[in-house]
Write a protein that holds these residues in place. Structure first.
Motif, PDB file in Angstrom:
ATOM      1  N   ASP A 104      -5.589   1.423  -5.482  1.00 26.18           N
ATOM      2  CA  ASP A 104      -5.395   0.012  -6.340  1.00 26.18           C
ATOM      3  C   ASP A 104      -3.492  -0.047  -5.002  1.00 26.18           C
ATOM      4  N   TYR A 105      -3.138   1.436  -4.610  1.00 29.61           N
ATOM      5  CA  TYR A 105      -1.899   1.553  -4.084  1.00 29.61           C
ATOM      6  C   TYR A 105      -2.022   0.281  -2.110  1.00 29.61           C
ATOM      7  N   GLU A 106      -2.990   1.232  -1.434  1.00 28.88           N
ATOM      8  CA  GLU A 106      -3.760   0.201  -1.062  1.00 28.88           C
ATOM      9  C   GLU A 106      -3.604  -1.242  -0.792  1.00 28.88           C
ATOM     10  N   ALA A 107      -3.905  -1.767  -1.803  1.00 34.05           N
ATOM     11  CA  ALA A 107      -4.583  -3.332  -2.407  1.00 34.05           C
ATOM     12  C   ALA A 107      -2.465  -3.656  -1.727  1.00 34.05           C
ATOM     13  N   GLN A 108      -1.960  -3.098  -2.179  1.00 33.88           N
ATOM     14  CA  GLN A 108      -0.801  -3.712  -3.053  1.00 33.88           C
ATOM     15  C   GLN A 108       0.233  -3.585  -2.146  1.00 33.88           C
ATOM     16  N   GLY A 109      -0.453  -2.676  -0.913  1.00 33.30           N
ATOM     17  CA  GLY A 109       0.317  -2.217   0.667  1.00 33.30           C
ATOM     18  C   GLY A 109       1.553  -1.110   0.551  1.00 33.30           C
ATOM     19  N   LYS A 110       0.378  -0.305  -0.570  1.00 34.32           N
ATOM     20  CA  LYS A 110       1.739   0.843  -0.277  1.00 34.32           C
ATOM     21  C   LYS A 110       1.337   1.645   0.514  1.00 34.32           C
ATOM     22  N   CYS A 111      -0.105   1.736   1.107  1.00 32.70           N
ATOM     23  CA  CYS A 111      -0.744   2.692   1.556  1.00 32.70           C
ATOM     24  C   CYS A 111      -1.640   2.667   2.225  1.00 32.70           C
ATOM     25  N   ILE A 112      -1.968   2.948   3.319  1.00 30.81           N
ATOM     26  CA  ILE A 112      -3.763   2.763   4.015  1.00 30.81           C
ATOM     27  C   ILE A 112      -4.336   4.043   4.162  1.00 30.81           C
ATOM     28  N   LEU A 113      -5.450   3.917   3.212  1.00 30.12           N
ATOM     29  CA  LEU A 113      -6.373   4.551   3.201  1.00 30.12           C
ATOM     30  C   LEU A 113      -7.429   5.498   4.039  1.00 30.12           C
ATOM     31  N   TYR A 114      -7.868   6.788   4.693  1.00 31.40           N
ATOM     32  CA  TYR A 114      -8.325   6.979   5.493  1.00 31.40           C
ATOM     33  C   TYR A 114      -9.910   7.709   4.820  1.00 31.40           C
ATOM     34  N   LYS A 115     -10.808   7.556   4.021  1.00 28.98           N
ATOM     35  CA  LYS A 115     -11.866   8.084   3.454  1.00 28.98           C
ATOM     36  C   LYS A 115     -13.355   8.693   4.223  1.00 28.98           C
ATOM     37  N   ASP A 116     -13.709   9.413   3.786  1.00 25.86           N
ATOM     38  CA  ASP A 116     -15.548   9.672   4.192  1.00 25.86           C
ATOM     39  C   ASP A 116     -15.042  10.405   6.033  1.00 25.86           C
TER      40      ASP A 116
END
Length: 394
Positions: A104-116
């Motif tokens: 949700d934070y990524e969708a709001q532009g508050k972070c960039i997620l690195y998963k997997d």
């Protein structure tokens, strides 16, 4: 036969004298520019006193370096690894619910997620500076919370960049609080936080150095040289000896390089003297800062050549400087940022000096150091071409 030989010798002698005269005129212009800059008290304050004062202020300050407003413009890159396979909390998978909050934070532009990514891959990304923090949700996280025990998060943060550090810590606190409030688990999350790249001495100077030194060196060199050509109009700075505009400009460049080298040496020596730790070679550290000063010098000369008044030159400097800083904060595309001297120097400082990468490995498409030298040569050439079309002052 003898006449031909004598003619060739005379021609060679004239060419030799002509070359010596050229070097003499360029050196005379260089000495004139050094003298003019050295006697310009305001320029010396900008080049030496102001940067040195800022270094001392940052190094010995006890409060944060940047305000909260500035840090919000720096979006943290966050790595997440879910290792929890435990169960026990009603119908919810708590580890996945926590990751949904990050999404949700990524969708709001508050972070960039690195998963997997695996833990070793996250460590590698953190070491390269591609992510600012990673969070590992260990096995047993949900089970511990279901029996009213503490849920543990393993967190590792790269703390070399003060701007990003504040944003990272804010993101971590806000997302954890939101998770606790959503599931009524206030105080149930224990974050095992490890900070990497934390020097023992000159911590604040180390953290701000990738942004601070490029901005200060570029802006001071650019500002002083933006008045160099347009400043020749007053009588006390007119060239009174016969010379060409090419020689005048070469003299200005060499004179500025000499003065700016002293300024760079002062900042370089002061930062090392205050204990700033570097993983890169200290001579490479000086070379990067010096190259940044060359880029600032050439752009300043281009601004001065293109301006009709000192006020116009100052306005163009403000435009070129502020536009760089604003774009650094708001865009992420490397193929655009790579052409900004401040950003290129910032990446060199981060990757080569603070992280210890080889000089030529730091780049996007081509090494950043080549970009800076290319910009110095191109802007110097453009300054000459524009200056050449101006009305002669001699």
């Amino acid at each position: 036969m003898n006449n031909t030989k004598d003619g060739n010798e005379e021609k060679e002698e004239l060419e030799s004298k002509s070359f010596k005269a050229l070097i003499h005129r360029i050196w005379a212009n260089t000495k004139k520019e050094v003298k003019v800059l050295w006697n310009d008290r305001f320029a010396m304050i900008l080049l030496f006193l102001l940067p040195i004062t800022l270094v001392f202020t940052i190094n010995f300050s006890t409060s944060g370096i940047m305000g909260d407003g500035s840090s919000n413009l720096q979006v943290p890159a966050v790595g997440v690894l879910d290792l929890d396979e435990s169960k026990g909390y009603n119908d919810h998978d708590l580890s996945k619910e926590l990751i949904k909050i990050y999404e949700d934070y990524e969708a709001q532009g508050k972070c960039i997620l690195y998963k997997d990514y695996s833990k070793s891959e996250l460590d590698e990304l953190l070491g390269k500076g591609e992510i600012d923090i990673y969070i590992i949700i260990n096995d047993g996280f949900e089970f511990n919370l279901s029996i009213h025990f503490v849920g543990f998060l393993e967190v590792k943060i790269d703390s070399y960049n003060q701007l990003k550090l504040q944003s990272v810590e804010s993101f971590l606190d806000e997302s954890t609080t939101k998770f606790e409030d959503t599931f009524n688990l206030q105080g149930a999350i224990d974050q095992n936080i490890t900070y990497v790249n934390v020097p023992e001495r000159a911590t604040k100077l180390f953290q701000v150095s990738p942004l601070f030194f490029p901005i200060v060196i570029f802006s001071m060199c650019c500002l002083v040289n933006s008045q160099s050509i347009i400043g020749d109009i007053p009588k006390d700075r007119m060239v009174l000896t016969p010379t060409s505009k090419k020689e005048i400009l070469l003299g200005k460049i060499l004179g500025s390089v000499i003065i700016n080298s002293f300024m760079v040496a002062a900042l370089w020596g002061l930062s090392l003297g205050l204990g700033m730790e570097t993983r890169g070679d200290i001579s490479t550290y000086f070379f990067i800062l010096w190259t940044c000063s060359l880029a600032g010098t050439s752009i300043g000369l281009l601004i001065s050549a293109a301006s009709k008044t000192s006020l116009a030159a100052f306005q163009l400097f403000i435009l070129s400087f502020i536009s760089q800083v604003i774009l650094l904060l708001f865009i992420e595309e490397k193929y655009i940022l790579m052409f900004f001297p401040i950003w290129s120097t910032m990446r060199l400082m981060t990757e080569v000096i603070l992280q210890g990468a080889p000089l030529l490995s730091s780049g996007f498409i081509i090494p950043y150091i080549f970009l800076l030298w290319g910009e110095f040569l191109i802007f110097s050439l453009l300054a000459y071409l524009i200056y050449k079309t101006k009305r002669s002052l001699i």
